[in-house]
Enzyme design. Structure first.
Site, mmCIF file in Angstrom:
data_model
loop_
_atom_site.group_PDB
_atom_site.id
_atom_site.type_symbol
_atom_site.label_atom_id
_atom_site.label_comp_id
_atom_site.label_asym_id
_atom_site.label_seq_id
_atom_site.Cartn_x
_atom_site.Cartn_y
_atom_site.Cartn_z
ATOM 1 N N ASP A 26 0.834 -1.196 0.000
ATOM 2 C CA ASP A 26 0.000 0.000 0.000
ATOM 3 C C ASP A 26 0.878 1.259 0.000
ATOM 4 O O ASP A 26 1.923 1.283 -0.637
ATOM 5 C CB ASP A 26 -0.935 -0.032 1.210
ATOM 6 N N HIS A 34 -3.618 5.922 3.614
ATOM 7 C CA HIS A 34 -4.342 4.759 3.119
ATOM 8 C C HIS A 34 -3.734 3.461 3.625
ATOM 9 O O HIS A 34 -4.438 2.551 4.076
ATOM 10 C CB HIS A 34 -4.334 4.795 1.587
ATOM 11 N N SER A 93 -11.139 -0.643 -0.784
ATOM 12 C CA SER A 93 -9.860 -0.678 -0.071
ATOM 13 C C SER A 93 -10.061 -1.068 1.382
ATOM 14 O O SER A 93 -9.199 -1.710 1.986
ATOM 15 C CB SER A 93 -9.199 0.699 -0.110
#
Length: 998
Positions: free
Chosen positions: A195, A276, A603
């Site tokens: 990520d 994220h 996600s």
């Protein structure tokens, strides 16, 4: 990946997910008909078409994770079943060194320099190549594939409580002995997260000191040696001691994305420059943290699915420098997978994808296959391009592809001064009555009205907005950026309104009290503002019974099937998990100082499944990744108001039941290789004698047949994971089809297997349409449900055939779904002259396209009252090193696009509605100069007389028939397009074969 895909960043820096969905919905509302866009180009190009660029080159020998010892002088390196690859073993070191030497020799022979080696999960390397070097490598013995590198993107209370993990006694945490406050469920399992990196100071990743050597490797006394070989790589604001007993490893990768393209706001290290990666990692395996306070509000306990598991972070995604979009290079992803296998992870999560579906043979998909082959459970996000059909990514059967669902009801009401009430989504405090204004009415004089309406930064006038509730339109900028602007201007609250329907509402943590409402509410609020003398509004709680919202539901943005790159023979997504308003750790500098935040996206759904997979691996260490996936799928449930397998897969996950599923559908390396043989792959010994296996026959916990011509018998094998013998009965429900399962009842002992023969025969289901149902195996203790999707067709025929020259002939085969007479008809061929043009590199704004040096515009009118059957827009780049994108609008409204990482793009519309269609060709990247040939066709139903099809007539159900297409009298220099239609006893078939010449 190109601009259209890049726009779907998780925080919507370029184009918010909502904005793209809104535009797509507007296109549909405008009368758009079925659309087919060019697929993602992932297969290597023919050698003559290879041009300069960055490539991932794969070679024939198996990498260390799967090498069987078939090369003289090199022993087997593949670990035994249930064991991890040990990269410190001499045989592994020797084989990896051999592969590297082969890479070096191949590169030396063409005079190129590599960027990265892959020797664990992939055998290959990445390198910048000239056209001549690429062509020479493609012709080199042992080289199996050249794939252009591409840029991908991240796909964006307590969910454990909603999922039942916290239930005393029966919850999966309790089954693992986790009954205290510390959070031990998942101990002994390592979760790798590919990520944007990680924020090590977050309490979600807190742990005790872990002593490391100078290379960042844990010292032997750490207790990790023997199962963990990964380092903690230091870098900018990240030392080798930043890892600990929880965050045991961290790496970062820049070779593919390029250091020069990384924005200064990001960190050249494993540190999360976005938030994220911290969110996904903590969702999967973050610590259990009490009293999580966000913006002064205590949300209680936050926890990852497997709070006792270790975490390893692999940073492949970067914030771009000015003029460079954020993204994640595929070559860096492959490097991360390679390292993760060698490091010793048990589970991998990657919440990164494309808006065009990958090919199962793509390098990164294959890297995940090899990870699964050595026992690593892999979860990927399905994508945020829903609710349209065939919008998902990650179709490969060895991956668990996850859809996003709602799981919480976070609502409030906008109450207008005249008493009207509108329910919306909200996580913020309530607000009493205040004056109400539209954003456009309180704009700064210099601000554009459309920008102010969307509450862009710096567009609102504090003198006019102060103390008021401001109505802001959704779209383009991030939702939370709108409330930031209202707060800056002194606004007391915000109403965020959708500008199209259908489109979900989202409860974000806004800077001020906010309620997000649907289009109908926006319309009514604007009408009220226009009529009221002193308009006002309050943001209040809903009345009892006012809300009819149910959970879980599949999120509107969640990408859907059917899969196109697998021909519909693999059902995707596999299952669904929480993905809307998920609270987890983030990087504070990029989230207004918050350590935790609410985020939505597939996600967020994927790491839920990764973490649950970690729990199942802790509970059942000998289960294969396929068995873990099967257990999670067969115990799923339908959503509150929907059971569509193309949206939910096997359904919303129920982990407590997955701990004891009764039966599993298992699969392994040989099954996946046989599937690849069916895709045309030829393996070296000892796998060179494997027979082909269709996707429909692959032993999965789902059944999909993308083209059923009358009848089809498929097989499945179930294995008992129960502790006692059980007798199962099988029932299948598939509307419009007859399904016979043999045996229909069976008894299976613990550890034993049972084969099933499943015959599906067309009955009354509409030809050309999918029919959806399920097969359920029931015992006294277990219910094992498998989703089933089948598409019966009049005839199975190729989607397109291609020819060259002013005259010629080609043969092709079709398979009828009936016994009787097959007829064919021809439309076209229509000739068109390609238009030469060129673009430079330039950004593209989806909502306000403008012709410029970087974007060229072309128009085509479909007249009303005409019988137009097919429209195609085609971009053929002069240089394959360019990346051009194609966007199509109807009557000014966005309709669809083709924006892969390839140079050429194409959009085909079947039975287009009348109107003016506009195509925009944009230069996403033009290192080759940006020249292209643009061609568009409008194909009527008429047979022009230059194409003849012979060979139709009497046919037998499911028996292939050879047809011949012949063309003549074409004009040199033109490109021709038409199609062949088929009909049987039920009339015209919905499928066609496009014929392109030139």
């Amino acid at each position: 990946m190109s601009a259209g895909t890049r726009a779907l960043s998780w925080r919507g820096r370029t184009i918010s997910v909502g904005a793209v969905l809104a535009l797509a919905a507007a296109g549909a509302a405008a009368g758009a008909n079925p659309v087919s866009a060019a697929p993602s180009v992932t297969k290597s190009s023919p050698s003559h078409a290879l041009t300069a660029g960055r490539y991932m080159v794969t070679l024939a020998d198996e990498p260390a994770a799967t090498y069987e010892g078939n090369v003289s002088g090199y022993a087997r390196t593949r670990p035994d079943a249930g064991k991890k690859l040990d990269p410190t073993r001499d045989v592994v070191i020797k084989w990896r060194a051999h592969l590297t030497s082969v890479h070096d020799s191949a590169l030396s022979a063409v005079g190129a320099v590599k960027l990265a080696d892959y020797t664990v999960g992939t055998n290959g390397f990445s390198a910048d190549l000239t056209a001549a070097q690429a062509r020479k490598l493609a012709a080199t013995a042992g080289v199996t594939r050249l794939q252009k590198d591409s840029i991908r993107h991240v796909d964006f209370e307590m969910t454990p409580e909603f999922l039942g993990l916290t239930q005393p006694g029966t919850g999966l945490w309790a089954q693992l002995g986790d009954t205290g406050p510390s959070g031990t469920a998942g101990q002994g399992v390592i979760v790798g997260d590919i990520d944007t990196g990680i924020w090590p100071e977050s309490p979600a990743f807190a742990g005790s000191e872990l002593k490391r050597d100078a290379a960042g490797l844990p010292v032997p006394a750490s207790g990790l040696r023997g199962k963990w070989w990964g380092p903690c790589v230091q870098g900018e604001n990240f030392s080798s001691q930043a890892c600990n007993s929880k965050l045991i490893g961290a790496r970062y990768y820049t070779a593919g994305f390029g250091k020069k393209d990384i924005g200064k706001q990001d960190y050249l290290s494993p540190r999360d420059g976005d938030g994220h990666g911290s969110h996904t990692a903590s969702t999967a395996a973050g610590n259990r943290v009490n009293n999580v306070v966000v913006d002064g509000r205590n949300f209680g306990v936050a926890s990852g699915m497997a709070p006792g598991a270790k975490i390893a972070a692999y940073k492949v995604c970067w914030d771009g420098a000015p003029g460079i979009n954020d993204g994640c290079a595929t070559s860096d992803i492959v490097s991360a997978i390679d390292d993760a296998i060698a490091d010793g992870v048990d589970v991998l999560n990657m919440s990164i994808g494309s808006t065009t579906e990958s090919d199962p043979l793509a390098v990164d998909e294959q890297a995940f296959r090899r990870a699964a082959n050595v026992g690593i459970f892999v979860a990927n996000s399905a994508g945020n391009s829903g609710p349209g059909a065939s919008t998902l990514d990650h179709p490969s059967p060895w991956i668990t592809t996850v859809a996003a669902s709602t799981f919480r009801i976070s609502e409030a009401v906008v109450e207008l001064g005249d008493g009207q009430r509108f329910l919306g989504a909200s996580l913020t405090p309530r607000l009493g009555s205040k004056p109400l204004v539209s954003a456009a009415s309180v704009k700064l004089a210099a601000a554009a009205a459309v920008d102010a309406a969307r509450c862009f930064a710096g567009t609102l006038n504090p003198t006019l907005a102060a103390g008021k509730i401001v109505l802001c339109d959704r779209g383009v900028n991030a939702r939370t950026e709108k409330s930031d602007e209202v707060k800056r201007a002194g606004g007391a609250g915000m109403i965020l309104a959708n500008t199209t329907s259908p489109l979900e509402t989202v409860a974000d943590l806004h800077a001020i009290p906010t309620v997000h409402v649907e289009l109908a509410a926006r319309t009514a609020i604007l009408a009220y503002l226009a009529s009221a003398t002193s308009p006002s509004a309050a943001l209040v709680d809903a009345h009892l019974g006012e809300s009819t919202t149910q959970v879980p539901e599949v999120a509107g943005f969640s990408s859907r099937g059917p899969s196109t790159s697998t021909g519909g023979d693999i059902l995707k997504p596999d299952l669904a998990a929480p993905g809307v308003d998920v609270l987890a750790a983030v990087a504070p500098p990029f989230h207004a100082g918050r350590s935790y935040d609410f985020v939505s996206g597939t996600s967020m759904a994927s790491p839920h499944i990764a973490g649950l997979g970690a729990l199942l691996k802790a509970l059942h260490p000998t289960w294969s990744p396929a068995a873990v996936k099967s257990a999670l799928m067969t115990t799923g449930r339908d959503h509150a108001t929907s059971a569509d397998p193309f949206a939910q897969g096997a359904g919303f996950v129920r982990p407590n039941l997955a701990a004891s599923p009764g039966l599993v559908f298992d699969a392994g390396p040989t099954d996946y290789r046989r599937y690849m043989v069916g895709l045309g792959v030829q393996f070296a010994p000892p796998n060179d004698t494997l027979t082909a296996l269709s996707g429909s026959d692959l032993n999965q916990a789902s059944i999909a047949v993308g083209s059923l011509t009358g009848t089809r018998t498929i097989t499945r094998t179930v294995k008992s994971v129960s502790s006692v013998s059980e007798t199962y009965t099988v029932n299948a429900l598939l509307p419009g089809m007859t399904v016979t399962v043999t045996p229909s009842s069976f008894t299976v002992a613990p550890g034993a297997s049972q084969s099933l023969s499943i015959t599906i025969t067309h009955a009354t289901a509409t030809l050309g349409n999918w029919t959806k149902g399920s097969m359920t195996l029931t015992s006294s203790a277990h219910s094992v449900r498998v989703p089933v999707v089948v598409k019966p067709v009049t005839v199975a025929a190729p989607n397109e055939i291609h020819g060259t020259g002013t005259a010629g002939t080609t043969t092709f085969q079709v398979t009828p779904g009936f016994t009787g007479t097959l007829s064919t008809s021809v439309s076209g061929l229509v000739g068109a002259t390609p238009t030469a043009s060129a673009v430079s590199t330039a950004p593209y704004v989806l909502e306000t396209p403008t012709e410029s040096a970087g974007t060229k515009k072309f128009s085509l009118t479909v007249p009303a009252g005409t019988d137009t059957k097919l429209v195609r827009f085609d971009v053929d780049a002069t240089s394959n090193s360019d990346d051009l994108d194609l966007y199509v609008y109807k009557d000014g409204e966005f309709l669809t696009y083709s924006a892969s990482g390839a140079s050429d793009e194409q959009v085909t519309l079947n039975d287009p509605a009348p109107g003016v269609y506009t195509a925009y060709v944009n230069g996403f990247a033009t290192p080759g100069g940006g020249a292209f040939a643009y061609t568009q066709w409008l194909v009527p139903s008429a047979d022009v007389g230059n194409l003849v099809v012979t060979g139709a007539g009497p046919v037998t159900l499911a028996t292939a028939k050879t047809l011949t297409a012949s063309w003549s009298g074409l004009t040199s220099g033109l490109r021709y397009l038409g199609f062949i239609a088929y009909s049987g006893p039920d009339g015209l078939a919905p499928n066609r074969t496009v014929v392109s010449i030139g």
